[in-house]
Design an enzyme around this catalytic site. Structure first.
Site, PDB file in Angstrom:
ATOM      1  N   PRO A  14      -0.665  20.151 -63.808  1.00 57.10           N
ATOM      2  CA  PRO A  14      -1.011  21.151 -63.580  1.00 57.10           C
ATOM      3  C   PRO A  14      -0.486  22.370 -63.555  1.00 57.10           C
ATOM      4  O   PRO A  14       0.281  22.715 -64.846  1.00 57.10           O
ATOM      5  CB  PRO A  14       0.279  20.757 -61.706  1.00 57.10           C
ATOM      6  CG  PRO A  14       0.404  19.498 -61.809  1.00 57.10           C
ATOM      7  CD  PRO A  14       0.738  18.928 -63.289  1.00 57.10           C
ATOM      8  N   GLY A  24       1.463  25.551 -64.571  1.00 54.30           N
ATOM      9  CA  GLY A  24       3.140  26.234 -64.330  1.00 54.30           C
ATOM     10  C   GLY A  24       3.763  25.282 -64.753  1.00 54.30           C
ATOM     11  O   GLY A  24       4.929  25.253 -63.970  1.00 54.30           O
ATOM     12  N   CYS A  25       3.045  23.550 -64.545  1.00 53.81           N
ATOM     13  CA  CYS A  25       4.166  22.486 -64.822  1.00 53.81           C
ATOM     14  C   CYS A  25       4.564  23.063 -66.408  1.00 53.81           C
ATOM     15  O   CYS A  25       3.725  22.613 -67.009  1.00 53.81           O
ATOM     16  CB  CYS A  25       3.468  21.805 -64.435  1.00 53.81           C
ATOM     17  SG  CYS A  25       4.268  20.113 -64.273  1.00 53.81           S
ATOM     18  N   VAL A  26       6.088  23.057 -66.517  1.00 50.69           N
ATOM     19  CA  VAL A  26       5.884  22.972 -68.062  1.00 50.69           C
ATOM     20  C   VAL A  26       6.524  21.779 -68.828  1.00 50.69           C
ATOM     21  O   VAL A  26       6.612  20.115 -68.051  1.00 50.69           O
ATOM     22  CB  VAL A  26       7.894  23.666 -68.439  1.00 50.69           C
ATOM     23  CG1 VAL A  26       7.546  25.240 -68.317  1.00 50.69           C
ATOM     24  CG2 VAL A  26       8.812  22.716 -67.556  1.00 50.69           C
TER      25      VAL A  26
END
Length: 106
Positions: free
Chosen positions: A102, A104-106
């Site tokens: 997703p 914004g998912c690091v």
């Protein structure tokens, strides 16, 4: 530039540098079971609810849903999602579902 190819469940599959499938259409539920096994998760029916939601939502929206969206749309609380997919549930759900991680998912 070509993507790396890996063999999972006996099938050659294109993946990105983090191991996520680059072609979500290559995914099958059998492959999901194998992807989960590779990250130490044994899928139960409880795991399939968010995974199937991710697949359906991605097809409809054109992007991988966030953890919050999975929780609000499925009614599964975030704590439960963390229990099913420990440490990084959004990333792990997307991986098992054969989708990009997703935004914004690091």
């Amino acid at each position: 530039m070509s993507m790396p190819t890996t063999t999972i469940a006996g099938r050659p599959l294109e993946v990105n540098e983090e191991g996520f499938l680059t072609h979500p259409d290559d995914w099958t539920e059998d492959l999901g079971v194998e992807l989960a096994r590779l990250i130490g998760i044994e899928l139960t029916e409880a795991h399939w609810v968010p995974i199937r939601f991710l697949r359906t939502d991605h097809a409809a929206m054109g992007e991988t849903p966030t953890l919050r969206r999975v929780s609000t749309q499925t009614g599964i609380d975030v704590k439960t999602l963390f229990g099913l997919f420990p440490k990084k549930p959004a990333k792990k759900m997307a991986y098992v579902a054969g989708l990009p991680k997703p935004k914004g998912c690091v």
